[in-house]
Design a protein around this motif. Structure first.
Motif, PDB file in Angstrom:
ATOM      1  N   ARG A 149      11.100   0.207   3.436  1.00 39.04           N
ATOM      2  CA  ARG A 149      11.160   1.660   3.604  1.00 39.04           C
ATOM      3  C   ARG A 149      10.257   2.382   2.615  1.00 39.04           C
ATOM      4  O   ARG A 149       9.700   3.420   2.919  1.00 39.04           O
ATOM      5  N   ARG A 150      10.109   1.840   1.437  1.00 40.49           N
ATOM      6  CA  ARG A 150       9.355   2.519   0.372  1.00 40.49           C
ATOM      7  C   ARG A 150       7.978   1.892   0.135  1.00 40.49           C
ATOM      8  O   ARG A 150       7.379   2.098  -0.911  1.00 40.49           O
ATOM      9  N   GLU A 151       7.479   1.145   1.097  1.00 42.09           N
ATOM     10  CA  GLU A 151       6.214   0.437   0.924  1.00 42.09           C
ATOM     11  C   GLU A 151       5.046   1.384   0.638  1.00 42.09           C
ATOM     12  O   GLU A 151       4.239   1.130  -0.261  1.00 42.09           O
ATOM     13  N   LYS A 152       4.956   2.490   1.353  1.00 44.16           N
ATOM     14  CA  LYS A 152       3.850   3.433   1.127  1.00 44.16           C
ATOM     15  C   LYS A 152       3.934   4.067  -0.254  1.00 44.16           C
ATOM     16  O   LYS A 152       2.913   4.251  -0.925  1.00 44.16           O
ATOM     17  N   ASP A 153       5.144   4.408  -0.691  1.00 39.66           N
ATOM     18  CA  ASP A 153       5.318   4.979  -2.033  1.00 39.66           C
ATOM     19  C   ASP A 153       4.923   3.970  -3.109  1.00 39.66           C
ATOM     20  O   ASP A 153       4.282   4.325  -4.103  1.00 39.66           O
ATOM     21  N   ILE A 154       5.304   2.722  -2.900  1.00 38.94           N
ATOM     22  CA  ILE A 154       4.972   1.668  -3.872  1.00 38.94           C
ATOM     23  C   ILE A 154       3.470   1.461  -3.927  1.00 38.94           C
ATOM     24  O   ILE A 154       2.885   1.345  -5.014  1.00 38.94           O
ATOM     25  N   THR A 160      14.943  -2.117   1.674  1.00 40.48           N
ATOM     26  CA  THR A 160      14.611  -1.051   0.733  1.00 40.48           C
ATOM     27  C   THR A 160      13.124  -1.060   0.408  1.00 40.48           C
ATOM     28  O   THR A 160      12.474  -0.001   0.378  1.00 40.48           O
ATOM     29  N   LEU A 161      12.565  -2.245   0.156  1.00 39.18           N
ATOM     30  CA  LEU A 161      11.140  -2.349  -0.131  1.00 39.18           C
ATOM     31  C   LEU A 161      10.301  -1.946   1.076  1.00 39.18           C
ATOM     32  O   LEU A 161       9.262  -1.296   0.931  1.00 39.18           O
TER      33      LEU A 161
END
Length: 127
Positions: A63-68, A60-61
């Motif tokens: 997949r969302r690394e760019k958003d974070i 999950t992290l």
């Protein structure tokens, strides 16, 4: 790394448990199951936290690394702007308070000096 995985999974568990605790705490053996789950997470034999981290949290992290990353950049910028705004506001308040205090004390001193007559001022011993 193992402790990092444990603390991340435990923090997520505690965050979700805060809300779900209100709904399902009436179930029989709820607290015993919760304690067994925490022991399962912590146990070096079962490595429950590592299993949950690698299977659910890490993908999950990733997949969302760019958003974070984008969120962290925005938060840093907003934090810097907020710190500057509050700093300026604090300095303005301090300067205003200092000017008001100086004005009030100067007015009190002038009022005190006005209360003396010239004769009273001449009778003071010279220093």
């Amino acid at each position: 790394v193992r402790w990092m995985m444990y603390w991340i999974v435990f923090a997520l568990f505690m965050a979700t448990e805060t809300f779900t605790d209100l709904l399902i705490s009436w179930l029989p053996f709820y607290y015993e199951v919760k304690m067994a789950f925490v022991i399962w997470l912590l146990s070096p034999y079962t490595r429950g936290a590592s299993l949950l981290y690698r299977r659910f949290v890490h993908p999950t992290l990733a997949r969302r690394e760019k958003d974070i990353d984008a969120f962290l950049v925005r938060a840093r910028e907003r934090g810097y702007e907020t710190a500057l705004r509050f700093g300026k506001r604090g300095l303005n308040l301090a300067a205003t308070a200092a000017v008001q205090a100086a004005t009030k004390s100067q007015g009190a001193l002038a009022g005190r000096l006005r209360s003396f007559s010239m004769q009273d001022l001449r009778s003071l011993p010279e220093q």
